[in-house]
Structures are given as C-alpha cells and as structure tokens.
Enzyme design. Structure first.
Site, PDB file in Angstrom:
ATOM      1  N   ALA A  34       0.819  -1.229   0.000  1.00 40.84           N
ATOM      2  CA  ALA A  34       0.000   0.000   0.000  1.00 40.84           C
ATOM      3  C   ALA A  34       0.851   1.275   0.000  1.00 40.84           C
ATOM      4  CB  ALA A  34      -0.939  -0.016   1.195  1.00 40.84           C
ATOM      5  N   HIS A  36       3.640   1.730  -1.779  1.00 37.09           N
ATOM      6  CA  HIS A  36       3.920   2.000  -3.197  1.00 37.09           C
ATOM      7  C   HIS A  36       2.668   2.523  -3.892  1.00 37.09           C
ATOM      8  CE1 HIS A  36       6.944  -1.297  -2.336  1.00 37.09           C
ATOM      9  NE2 HIS A  36       7.719  -0.356  -2.836  1.00 37.09           N
TER      10      HIS A  36
END
Ligand code: PAF
Length: 283
Positions: A34, A36
């Site tokens: 999450a 990224h």
C-alpha cells in the site's frame, strides 16, 4: 498498461509522449504494498503519465545481505500496477554490463550515519541506479517513500548537485493499523516477530509525544524509546535524532526541525522507520 523489459524499449515507448505530456516516475524493487500504491496515486495526481520501475538493484546490497532472498513477485506487482492505472511498467533484467559497472556515483558524508554506517556502499548503489533510471525514463517528477528518509535526502541532494531536471517528491509512510511501517521486508517476520516489531513505531510515537509535550532533553527521549524496544526484546542497530535535512546529529531540540530514526533487526528482518518530532513538516 505497457510493460518494457529493456531501456531502449521504454525509451521508445515514452519518446513521442514526452513532448506533450508530463511524466511521473515511481522507482521500486517490486513486492509492492500500500505504500507503493499511495506513491502511484500521488504520481497520477501530479502528472499525465505514470511510469513504475521494478528492479532489484544488486549494487545496493552488501555481500551478506538479502539480495537472493529479496521477494520477487512480478505477476502480482504487475496486476497491482495495472489496477492502479500505471501507464508504463519498466522491468529490466539488468541495468549493468556483464562485468559490472565501471562508472558509479559516490555520495559524500551524508551516508556516514544511520543506514550508511551499517550498510557501507548501500547509498552509492542507490544513487547510481536512480541516476541510471532517471537517464532512461527522464521523468519530470519522481516519488520516493519517506520511510527511507536517508535515501530520499540523498536523492534530493543528487538532483541538486548534478543539476537534474527532476522534482523529487516524498510520500508519507503508510502504516498498518497498529503503526508498523509497511515494508517489503515485513514478509520476513514470523507471527511472533510481527507482534514485537510494532515496538519500533511505538518507540517513535513515544518520542514524538514527549517532544510535543515539551521534553527537550534528547537523552530522555531516547531513554523512553529504548525502554519500549527492550521490553519487546529488540536491540536497536541505531536510535538517533537528527536534523531532517542535513542528517547531522541534534544535541538539543529547542523547537528546531528534528526527526527520530530507528533501525533494528527483528527475527530475519532488518526494519527501519522514522518520524518528525514536531508538528512543522521538515522539507
Ligand atoms: O527504495 C527502493 O525501493 C530502492 O532503493 C530504489 C529507490 C528503487 C532504488 O533501487
């Protein structure tokens, strides 16, 4: 989403678009989470086209580090990128000549502390590969997570010192509900290690709360943080409070920007995290 496997392929794909569209770039080593995805969302808001790279860069791993075991999850990553609306995914097999690179970048002084001290050569490998990736993708904007604050600081500094026309944007650390910073290396944690690992963010939050309540004594902040880590059976590799920009060690707080940093090994995972001590943002 288009996938490119070689520098010439991604160059060709981006060439005609570059004249009329802005390009935001999110370099990664894959095993996307999450954190990224929040960088990708931010990238989409900031530019017309989003390029993500996935490349596990051998140059930034030391001889006894986890290069071979670093999680490689390309199919799942590509699916996440496509769902997140990434336009181009660059996944090169290698970026270096067979005999190894003869020309590399070297970062001066900032790497001598924090992760730079415990991972000699690591940041030279990071800035070398980011420089190569910037040369290939030629982005207008590039986004990096604040969890790797020292990396973000060095990349910003590289773009300044080398007069690169890339705006470097930091993305806030994304955390699990209990505070643990998301990291691809969290996969190495056993269930027991996972419940101990939360002590790292707890120690940082405690320092932040104490500083915001007016505690100025750096040793008192560190003492409180070490107590939390020790309780969880964690010995910090480093626990430090530094100027967020220069990364010089702080000796007093006196309401000036300061950031707390922790690295610690929990089971098989080496985890890092950091937080600002005061309300004002640092950059
Ligand atoms: O933060 C990372 O994932 C890597 O250090 C980076 C910036 C992609 C360079 O390999």
């Amino acid at each position: 989403m288009r996938i490119a496997r070689t520098p010439s392929e991604i160059r060709r794909q981006l060439k005609s678009l570059r004249a009329s569209k802005s390009v935001a770039f999110v370099p990664t080593m894959g095993c996307l989470h999450a954190g990224h995805l929040s960088l990708i969302r931010r990238a989409k808001a900031l530019a017309d086209i989003v390029v993500v790279s996935i490349y596990v860069n051998p140059l930034q791993f030391g001889p006894n580090e986890d290069l071979d075991s670093y999680p490689r999850t390309f199919d799942a990553d590509a699916k996440l990128c496509a769902e997140a609306g990434v336009d181009f995914l660059f996944n090169p097999t290698t970026l270096y000549p067979k005999s190894g690179p003869k020309i590399t970048l070297k970062a001066d002084s900032i790497p001598d502390c924090l992760c730079g001290r415990s991972r000699p050569g690591h940041f030279d490998g990071v800035i070398t590969v980011v420089n190569i990736l910037f040369n290939i993708v030629q982005p207008d904007i590039a986004l990096f997570g604040e969890k790797d604050w020292q990396q973000l600081t060095l990349i910003r500094r590289m773009t300044l010192d080398l007069h690169m026309a890339v705006e470097v944007v930091g993305g806030e650390t994304v955390r699990e509900a209990d505070g643990l910073a998301l990291s691809s290396r969290n996969r190495y944690l056993t269930t027991a290690d996972r419940s101990r690992a939360v002590a790292i963010s707890r120690a940082l939050y405690t320092m932040q709360q104490l500083a915001r309540a007016g505690e100025c004594d750096i040793e008192a902040l560190k003492h409180a943080a070490i107590a939390i880590l020790t309780d969880a059976g964690i010995t910090a590799e480093y626990l430090d409070i530094r100027n967020p920009d220069s990364l010089k060690r702080k000796v007093t707080l006196n309401n000036r920007p300061a950031r707390a940093f922790i690295a610690a090994r929990v089971g098989h995972a080496r985890l890092i995290d950091n937080m600002p001590l005061h309300q004002t943002e640092d950059f």
